[in-house]
Design a protein around this motif. Structure first.
Motif, PDB file in Angstrom:
ATOM      1  N   LYS A   1     -20.804  -0.402 -13.366  1.00 28.76           N
ATOM      2  CA  LYS A   1     -22.098  -0.222 -12.415  1.00 28.76           C
ATOM      3  C   LYS A   1     -23.301  -0.420 -13.082  1.00 28.76           C
ATOM      4  O   LYS A   1     -24.503  -0.619 -12.874  1.00 28.76           O
TER       5      LYS A   1
ATOM      6  N   GLU B   1      -6.287  -6.220  -8.800  1.00 29.97           N
ATOM      7  CA  GLU B   1      -7.311  -5.227  -8.739  1.00 29.97           C
ATOM      8  C   GLU B   1      -7.250  -4.196  -7.461  1.00 29.97           C
ATOM      9  O   GLU B   1      -8.398  -3.760  -7.184  1.00 29.97           O
ATOM     10  N   THR B   2      -6.285  -4.305  -6.972  1.00 25.81           N
ATOM     11  CA  THR B   2      -5.937  -3.330  -5.793  1.00 25.81           C
ATOM     12  C   THR B   2      -6.138  -2.039  -5.994  1.00 25.81           C
ATOM     13  O   THR B   2      -6.062  -1.413  -7.138  1.00 25.81           O
ATOM     14  N   THR B   3      -6.480  -1.251  -5.195  1.00 24.43           N
ATOM     15  CA  THR B   3      -6.759   0.376  -5.300  1.00 24.43           C
ATOM     16  C   THR B   3      -5.149   0.787  -5.341  1.00 24.43           C
ATOM     17  O   THR B   3      -5.254   2.077  -5.797  1.00 24.43           O
ATOM     18  N   HIS B   4      -4.217   0.250  -4.819  1.00 27.45           N
ATOM     19  CA  HIS B   4      -2.782   0.811  -5.084  1.00 27.45           C
ATOM     20  C   HIS B   4      -2.317   0.299  -6.364  1.00 27.45           C
ATOM     21  O   HIS B   4      -1.175  -0.245  -6.596  1.00 27.45           O
ATOM     22  N   GLN B   5      -2.537   0.979  -7.182  1.00 27.60           N
ATOM     23  CA  GLN B   5      -2.211   0.607  -8.782  1.00 27.60           C
ATOM     24  C   GLN B   5      -0.869   0.994  -9.158  1.00 27.60           C
ATOM     25  O   GLN B   5       0.020   0.438  -9.924  1.00 27.60           O
TER      26      GLN B   5
ATOM     27  N   GLU C   1     -16.423  -2.412  -5.100  1.00 31.96           N
ATOM     28  CA  GLU C   1     -15.312  -1.581  -5.050  1.00 31.96           C
ATOM     29  C   GLU C   1     -14.707  -1.303  -6.412  1.00 31.96           C
ATOM     30  O   GLU C   1     -14.165  -2.524  -6.872  1.00 31.96           O
ATOM     31  N   ASN C   2     -14.317  -0.210  -6.821  1.00 28.02           N
ATOM     32  CA  ASN C   2     -13.364   0.180  -7.859  1.00 28.02           C
ATOM     33  C   ASN C   2     -14.193  -0.192  -9.289  1.00 28.02           C
ATOM     34  O   ASN C   2     -13.718  -0.448 -10.187  1.00 28.02           O
ATOM     35  N   ALA C   3     -15.835  -0.610  -9.282  1.00 32.07           N
ATOM     36  CA  ALA C   3     -16.424  -0.909 -10.242  1.00 32.07           C
ATOM     37  C   ALA C   3     -16.205   0.348 -11.302  1.00 32.07           C
ATOM     38  O   ALA C   3     -16.404   1.477 -10.773  1.00 32.07           O
ATOM     39  N   THR C   4     -16.247   0.165 -12.743  1.00 33.34           N
ATOM     40  CA  THR C   4     -16.198   1.193 -13.530  1.00 33.34           C
ATOM     41  C   THR C   4     -17.662   1.776 -13.649  1.00 33.34           C
ATOM     42  O   THR C   4     -18.508   1.036 -13.281  1.00 33.34           O
TER      43      THR C   4
ATOM     44  N   SER D   1      -7.772 -12.424  -8.335  1.00 23.93           N
ATOM     45  CA  SER D   1      -8.612 -11.305  -8.766  1.00 23.93           C
ATOM     46  C   SER D   1      -8.038 -11.167 -10.342  1.00 23.93           C
ATOM     47  O   SER D   1      -8.860 -10.630 -10.994  1.00 23.93           O
TER      48      SER D   1
ATOM     49  N   SER E   1       0.753  -1.167   0.096  1.00 22.66           N
ATOM     50  CA  SER E   1      -0.121   0.190   0.062  1.00 22.66           C
ATOM     51  C   SER E   1       0.644   1.252  -0.123  1.00 22.66           C
ATOM     52  O   SER E   1       0.431   2.525  -0.160  1.00 22.66           O
TER      53      SER E   1
END
Length: 471
Positions: free
Chosen positions: A298, A135-139, A291-294, A210, A102
């Motif tokens: 959505k 698919e982490t938020t920490h790209q 979470e993080n869906a485009t 993922s 992270s």
């Protein structure tokens, strides 16, 4: 005429030669060869799997704390065993300590420590981390990890099959579109999607990572023309991937595609899969965006849920107006509005519920949509929610249709078990539509009978619905 074969007394049969040739190798030897070949394949798989074996899980907290305490120190000394453990510690956290992945700077420090005492065996743990956190938020951290792995694969000159496979397949590890390329490639090669782990030369258990979510979705998108055959495999794939994200992505797309008469037989199968893998669409939380869906994802999840709800509503309308009250006209009328109905409930005695559950098309959806009343009388009610209205049809021919505004003081309370469906009726309410010789007058709520007069009742219903409900 005498033939040459007869003169030479030479008789040759190609068929007999072929049959004889098949018997040259004894069947016992043939079976033994197959057994040995199978054994060699298993050994190969085991050797490859050993590349990913890691027995130091109990060391992860210790190495993680050592790394965290070394941050800011002038020197960090890690043994090779600790560094290999560190590759599996990048996503570990405890108490108030966040993961190494992270934080870009911490990840950079960890990779530098590995670089200073590099061993190619570190790659397995790093690739494990990359694919399981795809698919982490920490790209930014993920991109940094990908670049480090790619550099090490480019420099690799050894003869380990697993690492050479990684090297030849490194395009699939590109964080921008590597998963999409793999899904597309598998589809073009006409290979089963379950072979994705074999192509990458990673353990089969990683299929739940993922990384494989969009691999699976892309594969099915490329094969969407063959949806009738691909659905045979869908449940197994989703179960093996074991991800609600993949299920929401893929099942939503397939429901949208199948929402046409040509796929009527497919719709029942998709309903079962959606119900099992995601949940009943009557519960919105089951179909909440992940979470993080485009924005596209959505929209597709909402559309997929609405279509699924419409399919189930249509089937309930068919069954209710066929079984609870045999009224073809009412059935046709409400089927036209099925796409407008956001949710519904059926109220009635227990024996009505038992009748509905006998129909296999709706049996698994009845429990969530049926409320029992205390009375044993055979009358049931079908409550439909459209916009700001609660609309009620009854299974007795003598009962009028009732329309209540959701926020109306007339609206019956459903917070307790009803004694009978008569509790849903309010005889003091006005008629929703009344006429004089020249005009129709429309109230916000009220009753409408199913009796024909100067107009057939469907016309009165449609007029009122268009004036009040669909505004």
């Amino acid at each position: 005429m005498i033939t040459t074969q007869e003169i030479l007394q030479f008789h040759f049969s190609p068929a007999n030669l072929k049959n004889s040739a098949q018997k040259i190798i004894p069947i016992t030897l043939s079976i033994l060869n197959e057994y040995r070949i199978d054994k060699l394949h298993k050994i190969t798989e085991e050797v490859g799997a050993n590349s990913f074996s890691f027995s130091g899980n109990n060391l992860i907290p210790q190495v993680f704390r050592k790394f965290k305490s070394s941050i800011g120190a002038e020197s960090r000394i890690f043994e090779r065993r600790e560094l290999r453990t560190l590759t599996y510690s990048l996503t570990y956290s405890e108490r108030n300590l966040k993961t190494i992945l992270s934080d870009e700077n911490e990840l950079k420090n960890a990779l530098e420590a590995m670089e200073n005492n590099w061993r190619d065996t570190f790659l397995s743990g790093l690739i494990d981390c990359l694919l399981s956190n795809w698919e982490t938020t920490h790209q930014k951290s993920l991109e940094q990890l990908e670049q480090f792995i790619t550099k090490k694969l480019d420099n690799y000159t050894g003869n380990r099959n697993t690492l050479n496979s990684f090297k030849s397949n490194k395009r699939y590890f590109n964080t921008k579109n590597g998963d999409l390329i793999l899904g597309d490639t598998i589809a073009k090669l006409n290979r089963p999607i379950q072979e994705a782990t074999k192509i990458l030369c990673v353990p089969e258990s990683w299929f739940s990572y993922s990384y494989f979510s969009r691999v699976i979705v892309t594969y099915y998108e490329r094969n969407k023309a063959n949806i009738l055959t691909e659905i045979d495999n869908l449940s197994e794939v989703l179960l093996k991937n074991n991800s609600s994200i993949t299920s929401k992505r893929l099942v939503s797309k397939m429901i949208i595609q199948a929402n046409q008469p040509a796929f009527a037989t497919l719709q029942d199968r998709l309903k079962k899969i959606a119900f099992t893998q995601i949940g009943d669409p009557s519960n919105i939380s089951n179909w909440a965006a992940f979470e993080n869906a485009t924005e596209t994802e959505k929209g597709e999840i909402i559309q997929g849920r609405n279509i699924l709800n419409e399919w189930i509503t249509q089937q309930f309308i068919n069954v209710f107006f066929n079984v609870c009250i045999n009224d073809e006209r009412r059935k046709r009328f409400w089927l036209r509005y099925a796409s407008k109905i956001s949710s519904f409930k059926v109220y009635g005695p227990q024996h009505t519920k038992a009748i509905l559950k006998r129909d296999e098309k709706i049996s698994e959806y009845v429990d969530a949509r049926f409320e029992s009343v205390s009375s044993r009388r055979g009358v049931s009610a079908f409550i439909l929610y459209i916009g700001d209205y609660m609309l009620i049809e009854f299974s007795n021919e003598g009962y009028a249709f009732y329309a209540y505004k959701i926020n109306s003081s007339y609206r019956p309370s459903l917070s307790y078990q009803l004694n009978s469906v008569d509790d849903l009726r309010n005889g003091s309410m006005p008629m929703a539509v009344h006429s004089d010789n020249y005009y129709n007058y429309f109230n916000e709520e009220g009753r409408i009978t199913h009796r024909d007069g100067n107009q057939i009742w469907e016309t009165r219903f449609n007029s009122w619905m268009n004036k009040k409900v669909f505004v």
